[in-house]
Design an enzyme around this catalytic site. Structure first.
Site: not given
Length: 318
Positions: A28, A54, A78, A138
């Site tokens: 991903s 993604k 990233n 997250c």
């Protein structure tokens, strides 16, 4: 009749009830929503077992401000920030355009609460993706900003919330920043995870010495590439026993750039091989990886890739 040991080794694998034509899985965030690689001359979807789309959230996200990507020694940082058009748009507009007859496509779900993850699972359940990877790295807004991936109980809550919402395999992506990755693996498996992705990126940063500022606008980012390979191998080794006990497969990933890398991951316990940053170095690396794996299996009289998985022996003593 041809001797089975002299025939071409079987590279297909069974992963969470799905038959993958090869053990290679595109990770991903590295191939967008799957359309990017159809434009690369020489690309063949039949070289890969699955493509993970993604990272997708419930609502559209613009992502972080630039700079968002930075090359580091033997790696890459990233901080894209989950830029995506939202789960409903992906299902309605993007998935119908993908060649599902050529390979598997898996969703990658991201949320800020167990309830949000559950809703994303419900949306993707009514779609042609064959599995859903759960990104539990997250920020958890409702829990004061901690990361799901660093909290084993919260990670399990996310899986438990998603499980009733879909009949598709759930594959939980584990964080290397977790103090006890084996315990997290155990809890997410007990909550209903059908597979594990090991590992997600490490947290890192880079500094512009002239401006004396972080290079990334987000300050920190995810470190991937060959630099993290030793960490990934160790984390897979730590989770292998609990995964094997429950017959749960591992998608091993982290710095794989050639066939030797892939073979190391297989020996440690990777039922499938995830490719990410290495694709930026060589977009057509899949064919050479598969050739190298076949050659190794043939040399060692193995009939299949799966026969190699988890064959790590104890170190020699002198």
């Amino acid at each position: 009749m041809t001797d089975a040991l002299t025939s071409t080794p079987d590279l297909s694998v069974n992963f969470a009830g799905l038959t993958l034509q090869t053990p290679l899985v595109l990770l991903s965030g590295c191939v967008g929503f799957g359309q990017e690689y159809t434009r690369v001359e020489g690309w063949n979807n039949r070289d890969i077992g699955a493509v993970i789309l993604k990272g997708t959230t419930l609502e559209p996200r613009m992502g972080n401000a630039p700079h968002r990507v930075y090359e580091t020694p033997s790696g890459m940082l990233n901080a894209i920030g989950l830029q995506n058009p939202g789960a409903r748009y992906v299902v309605d507009e993007i998935l119908p355009q993908l060649p599902h007859h050529e390979t598997h496509f898996w969703a990658n779900a991201n949320g800020t609460s167990p309830e949000e993850y559950a809703e994303i699972a419900r949306i993707f359940d009514d779609s042609p993706v064959s599995a859903i990877e759960i990104n539990i790295s997250c920020p958890n807004v409702k829990e004061g900003g901690v990361h799901f991936g660093n909290n084993p109980c919260m990670a399990a809550r996310v899986v438990a919330a998603m499980r009733p919402m879909t009949s598709k395999p759930l594959i939980t992506k584990l964080s290397p920043n977790n103090a006890d990755i084996a315990e997290t693996a155990r809890l997410v498996i007990e909550a209903g995870s059908d597979g594990l992705s090991v590992i997600n990126t490490l947290v890192g940063m880079a500094v512009d010495i002239e401006r004396r500022q972080p290079v990334l606008a987000n300050i920190s980012g995810g470190l991937s590439g060959p630099a993290i390979k030793p960490v990934a191998l160790w984390k897979i080794h730590q989770t292998r026993a609990i995964a094997a006990k429950h017959n749960i497969p591992i998608l091993g990933q982290g710095g794989i750039c050639n066939a030797d890398d892939a073979l190391e991951f297989a020996i440690v316990g990777s039922d499938a091989i995830g490719l990410g940053t290495g694709l930026f170095y060589d977009p057509l690396m899949c064919r050479s990886l598969l050739d190298g794996i076949r050659n190794y299996l043939g040399k060692h009289n193995m009939r299949s890739y799966s026969e190699l998985v988890g064959t790590l022996a104890a170190p020699a003593t002198h």
